[in-house]
Design an enzyme around this catalytic site. Structure first.
Site, PDB file in Angstrom:
ATOM      1  N   LEU A  22      13.450  28.350  16.081  1.00 24.23           N
ATOM      2  CA  LEU A  22      12.785  27.075  16.333  1.00 24.23           C
ATOM      3  C   LEU A  22      11.302  27.204  16.043  1.00 24.23           C
ATOM      4  CD1 LEU A  22      14.400  25.885  19.704  1.00 24.23           C
ATOM      5  CD2 LEU A  22      14.567  24.712  17.508  1.00 24.23           C
ATOM      6  N   ASP A  23      10.676  26.104  15.633  1.00 28.89           N
ATOM      7  CA  ASP A  23       9.224  26.104  15.482  1.00 28.89           C
ATOM      8  C   ASP A  23       8.572  26.423  16.824  1.00 28.89           C
ATOM      9  OD1 ASP A  23       9.460  25.422  12.833  1.00 28.89           O
ATOM     10  OD2 ASP A  23       9.200  23.269  13.180  1.00 28.89           O
ATOM     11  N   PRO A  24       7.383  27.021  16.797  1.00 26.51           N
ATOM     12  CA  PRO A  24       6.733  27.435  18.057  1.00 26.51           C
ATOM     13  C   PRO A  24       6.566  26.329  19.082  1.00 26.51           C
ATOM     14  CG  PRO A  24       5.607  28.406  16.176  1.00 26.51           C
ATOM     15  CD  PRO A  24       6.605  27.441  15.618  1.00 26.51           C
ATOM     16  N   ALA A  26       8.527  23.652  19.331  1.00 31.27           N
ATOM     17  CA  ALA A  26       9.789  22.948  19.544  1.00 31.27           C
ATOM     18  C   ALA A  26      10.491  23.496  20.783  1.00 31.27           C
ATOM     19  CB  ALA A  26      10.699  23.097  18.324  1.00 31.27           C
ATOM     20  N   ARG A 161      10.272  18.585  10.288  1.00 33.98           N
ATOM     21  CA  ARG A 161       8.860  18.255  10.050  1.00 33.98           C
ATOM     22  C   ARG A 161       8.698  17.549   8.708  1.00 33.98           C
ATOM     23  NH1 ARG A 161       5.663  23.452  10.048  1.00 33.98           N
ATOM     24  NH2 ARG A 161       7.682  24.487   9.770  1.00 33.98           N
TER      25      ARG A 161
END
Length: 293
Positions: A22-24, A26, A161
């Site tokens: 996951l993105d930081p 998220a 994104r």
């Protein structure tokens, strides 16, 4: 994860693996496997994935999320599309679509990670490769004039994104992904109010294979077990089961000294994951049988 997860790692020195990143900034579902379960990570179904996010309009960043450097704003006096137009826009982003990943992503460019090149100001969005991704379902709900909630079901490799950024452009403005929450990965999801869920190795194996129980009669079961544990040729060992249909099987051994409930024995332990193709049996993964006793 459970609150006592750290003590569990220390007490048993368990091998740990995870599925999906996951993105930081998220939140949401990440699958973690422990011990023997790490061996079946490649075979678990983790697609499609479902995300819920919030898109903020009127601002653009280099990372396409709220934490990036602002690189654009506006336009002023923008008016969001009416429902019919918005439905058409969402339809155009459903199916197999092309998108450019954000420059702050783990995509490789000439052997280097894009985010490393971005930190050195060596790439722009135009340098990013275009990739095809699958978006199976996309719905929206306006929260205000400048924010919209999206619900996305998609295949692996889809950048939400990028989807937020491109949706905004199609709507006539700039935009970014303000927040993101992953709520489902294939067969795995969290019910309302849950912060973690635990599956046994058998429950995971049942998702990807059919159970096959070695009968503990006399010395037959023990001999078959030892053949499998020692990696002996399966086709001879498993010839008694050649009448079964082709597919993937989890082989369980029913301990001869414990009560029996054949076909659903709580004392059975998985010893191998195998495949059958006609009379040919092949190993997929072997499990550490001794760990179970």
């Amino acid at each position: 994860l459970p609150d006592d997860a750290n003590s569990l790692f220390l007490a048993k020195k368990l091998k740990v693996g995870h599925i999906g990143t996951l993105d930081p900034n998220a939140t949401g579902l990440v699958l973690a496997a422990f011990g023997e379960a790490t061996k079946i990570i490649p075979y678990l179904k983790v697609d499609p994935k479902r995300y819920k996010g919030v898109v903020k309009f009127g601002i653009e960043t280099d990372s396409a999320d709220i934490v990036g450097k602002v690189i654009g704003q506006g336009p002023e006096n923008w008016v969001r599309p009416e429902d019919e137009e918005m439905d058409n826009i969402c339809s155009s982003f459903t199916g197999t679509i092309s998108q450019k990943p954000p420059i702050y992503s783990a995509v490789h460019i000439n052997g280097k990670r894009a985010y490393d090149l971005a930190r050195e100001n060596k790439i722009t969005l135009e340098d990013m490769p275009t990739k095809l991704v699958d978006v199976f379902k996309l719905s929206y709900r306006f929260l205000s004039d400048d924010e919209m909630e999206i619900d996305v079901t998609c295949g692996s490799g889809t950048f939400i994104r990028s989807l937020a950024r491109d949706l905004s452009v199609s709507m006539g403005t700039k935009g970014l992904l303000k927040s993101l929450d992953r709520v489902q990965m294939g067969n795995f999801c969290l019910d309302s109010g849950e912060d973690h869920k635990v599956y046994t190795l058998k429950e995971l194996l049942d998702m990807i294979s059919l159970p096959l129980y070695i009968p503990p009669r006399h010395d037959f079961g023990r001999s078959m077990l030892m053949d499998i544990v020692h990696g002996n040729r399966l086709s001879k060992t498993m010839s008694e089961f050649n009448n079964l249909r082709d597919g993937m099987y989890s082989i369980y051994y029913e301990h001869s000294e414990l009560p029996k409930k054949v076909g659903n024995n709580e004392f059975s332990r998985p010893v191998a994951l195998v495949t059958k193709n006609g009379p040919e049996w092949k190993y997929v993964r072997n499990f550490n049988y001794k760990e179970h006793w």
